[in-house]
Design a protein around this motif. Structure first.
Motif, PDB file in Angstrom:
ATOM      1  N   PRO A 180      -6.380  -7.453  13.919  1.00 54.67           N
ATOM      2  CA  PRO A 180      -5.297  -8.425  13.733  1.00 54.67           C
ATOM      3  C   PRO A 180      -5.732  -9.867  14.013  1.00 54.67           C
ATOM      4  O   PRO A 180      -6.618 -10.115  14.825  1.00 54.67           O
ATOM      5  CB  PRO A 180      -4.241  -7.989  14.749  1.00 54.67           C
ATOM      6  N   SER A 181      -5.081 -10.784  13.329  1.00 51.80           N
ATOM      7  CA  SER A 181      -5.342 -12.215  13.527  1.00 51.80           C
ATOM      8  C   SER A 181      -4.200 -13.005  12.914  1.00 51.80           C
ATOM      9  O   SER A 181      -3.656 -12.609  11.881  1.00 51.80           O
ATOM     10  CB  SER A 181      -6.646 -12.597  12.822  1.00 51.80           C
ATOM     11  N   THR A 182      -3.854 -14.108  13.544  1.00 52.14           N
ATOM     12  CA  THR A 182      -2.972 -15.092  12.907  1.00 52.14           C
ATOM     13  C   THR A 182      -3.770 -16.356  12.611  1.00 52.14           C
ATOM     14  O   THR A 182      -3.965 -16.745  11.467  1.00 52.14           O
ATOM     15  CB  THR A 182      -1.766 -15.422  13.807  1.00 52.14           C
TER      16      THR A 182
ATOM     17  N   ARG B  81     -13.782 -10.384  10.423  1.00 51.24           N
ATOM     18  CA  ARG B  81     -13.457 -10.005  11.809  1.00 51.24           C
ATOM     19  C   ARG B  81     -13.518  -8.492  11.910  1.00 51.24           C
ATOM     20  O   ARG B  81     -13.035  -7.777  11.019  1.00 51.24           O
ATOM     21  CB  ARG B  81     -12.076 -10.493  12.207  1.00 51.24           C
TER      22      ARG B  81
ATOM     23  N   LEU C 133      -5.534 -19.041  22.088  1.00 49.91           N
ATOM     24  CA  LEU C 133      -4.301 -18.394  21.621  1.00 49.91           C
ATOM     25  C   LEU C 133      -4.653 -17.068  20.899  1.00 49.91           C
ATOM     26  O   LEU C 133      -5.750 -16.926  20.426  1.00 49.91           O
ATOM     27  CB  LEU C 133      -3.485 -19.317  20.718  1.00 49.91           C
ATOM     28  N   PRO C 134      -3.816 -16.075  20.771  1.00 46.84           N
ATOM     29  CA  PRO C 134      -2.419 -16.117  21.176  1.00 46.84           C
ATOM     30  C   PRO C 134      -2.247 -16.074  22.700  1.00 46.84           C
ATOM     31  O   PRO C 134      -3.067 -15.504  23.406  1.00 46.84           O
ATOM     32  CB  PRO C 134      -1.847 -14.839  20.542  1.00 46.84           C
TER      33      PRO C 134
HETATM   34  N1   CP Z   1      -7.894 -17.561  18.477  1.00 48.08           N
HETATM   35  C1   CP Z   1      -7.841 -16.477  17.676  1.00 48.08           C
HETATM   36  O1   CP Z   1      -8.859 -15.853  17.357  1.00 48.08           O
HETATM   37  O2   CP Z   1      -6.577 -16.157  17.275  1.00 48.08           O
HETATM   38  P1   CP Z   1      -6.230 -14.997  16.245  1.00 48.08           P
HETATM   39  O3   CP Z   1      -6.585 -13.686  16.913  1.00 48.08           O
HETATM   40  O4   CP Z   1      -4.770 -15.138  15.956  1.00 48.08           O
HETATM   41  O5   CP Z   1      -7.092 -15.201  15.026  1.00 48.08           O
END
Ligand code: CP
Length: 304
Positions: free
Chosen positions: A48-50, A101, A263-264
């Motif tokens: 997961p990632s935003t 990722r 973050l998150p």
């Molecule tokens: N900082 C970072 O890697 O955030 P995400 O996991 O939302 O990509």
């Protein structure tokens, strides 16, 4: 052809050029709007990632390119057993550059070894997160004017936190950096990192209480206790709220200390801190787009 697996893949001079480009992009967005016309970025996210995925996608769209990819291994042929090596050979037929990722340490490296397009490590397990580090360094440089001669406290999950490992690796190449590691015993920074600091005579200190070192910090890099890296729920529940940065603790900090966070966030920074002018974590997200734009241009060899 170049890949990005670790922040150390770029020399300090190359990083300076990358950050100069990122700052130029920040100030002259329109100049870059068609620099990647006709180019495609593939985002292959097995975890997961935003921020990372969407900032890569925004970066490529800002450059005039387009984006393909998947955000969930379950919706890709990985669910049918396809290897990362085969997947990248296939993606190489569709795209010009790939951000990957993966929950397994080293998976983007395996992909890079089989790829005919540049591969960017967008986070591999508890190992490295080089584009977060580029984001962190650009934020520091842009907000303070330089990188070096400061004390940085890294707080939270220093054992599994790939952002922390990448950032320490990158910062040791700059002058006058002093590290203070703030974590519970169970989440201490790995010994391979402290061994490296000792070998290079880089000062560091390990403490448990945030309050005691707060007045000495120029930067405080907060991190989340990562549920997904724990083997049992009980340990996670015990440690998840170990640190909560709130207004009261901020009263102990220097007037110009900056708070960073990849973050998150979950609970480790109280929302009441968001209005403090020293809270830089949302600005940091914006710098992430500029630096990823600069990185895409650099790895594709596009000069403006
Ligand atoms: N900082 C970072 O890697 O955030 P995400 O996991 O939302 O990509």
């Amino acid at each position: 052809m170049r890949h990005l697996m670790s922040p150390l893949d770029f020399t300090v001079e190359e990083l300076d050029r990358l950050f100069d480009l990122a700052n130029d992009i920040e100030n002259n967005m329109a100049k870059y709007a068609h620099t990647c016309d006709g180019k495609k970025l593939a985002t292959c996210f097995y975890e997961p990632s935003t921020r990372t995925r969407l900032s890569f996608e925004a970066a490529m769209l800002n450059l005039g390119g387009s984006v393909i990819g998947f955000s969930d291994a379950g919706s890709s042929s990985a669910a049918k057993g396809e290897s990362v090596s085969d997947t990248i050979r296939v993606i190489s037929c569709f795209a010009d550059i790939c951000a990957m990722r993966h929950p397994k340490e080293g998976a983007p490296m395996v992909a890079a070894s089989r790829s005919s397009i540049p591969v960017i490590n967008a986070g591999d397990g508890g190992h490295q997160h080089p584009t977060q580090t580029l984001t962190d360094l650009l934020t520091i440089r842009s907000l303070k004017g330089h990188i070096g001669n400061f004390t940085i406290g890294l707080c939270g999950d220093l054992k599994f936190g790939r952002t922390v490992h990448s950032l320490i690796n990158a910062l040791v190449r700059y002058p006058g950096i002093r590290f203070i590691f703030i974590s519970p015993e169970e989440l201490k920074v790995p010994s391979y990192i402290t061994d490296m600091l000792k070998e290079n005579n880089i000062p560091y200190q390990e403490v448990i209480r945030l309050e005691e070192i707060m007045p000495r910090l120029d930067f405080l890099y907060m991190t989340r206790v990562q549920k997904e890296r724990f083997f049992n729920e009980e340990d996670y529940v015990r440690l998840k709220d170990f640190y909560i940065l709130n207004k009261e603790k901020m009263r102990l900090a220097k007037k110009d200390m900056l708070i960073l966070h990849p973050l998150p966030r979950v609970n480790e920074i109280s929302v009441e801190v968001d209005d403090d002018p020293r809270a830089a974590y949302f600005k940091q997200v914006q710098y992430g787009v500029y630096v990823r734009m600069a990185l895409i241009l650099t790895l594709l060899g596009i000069h403006v």
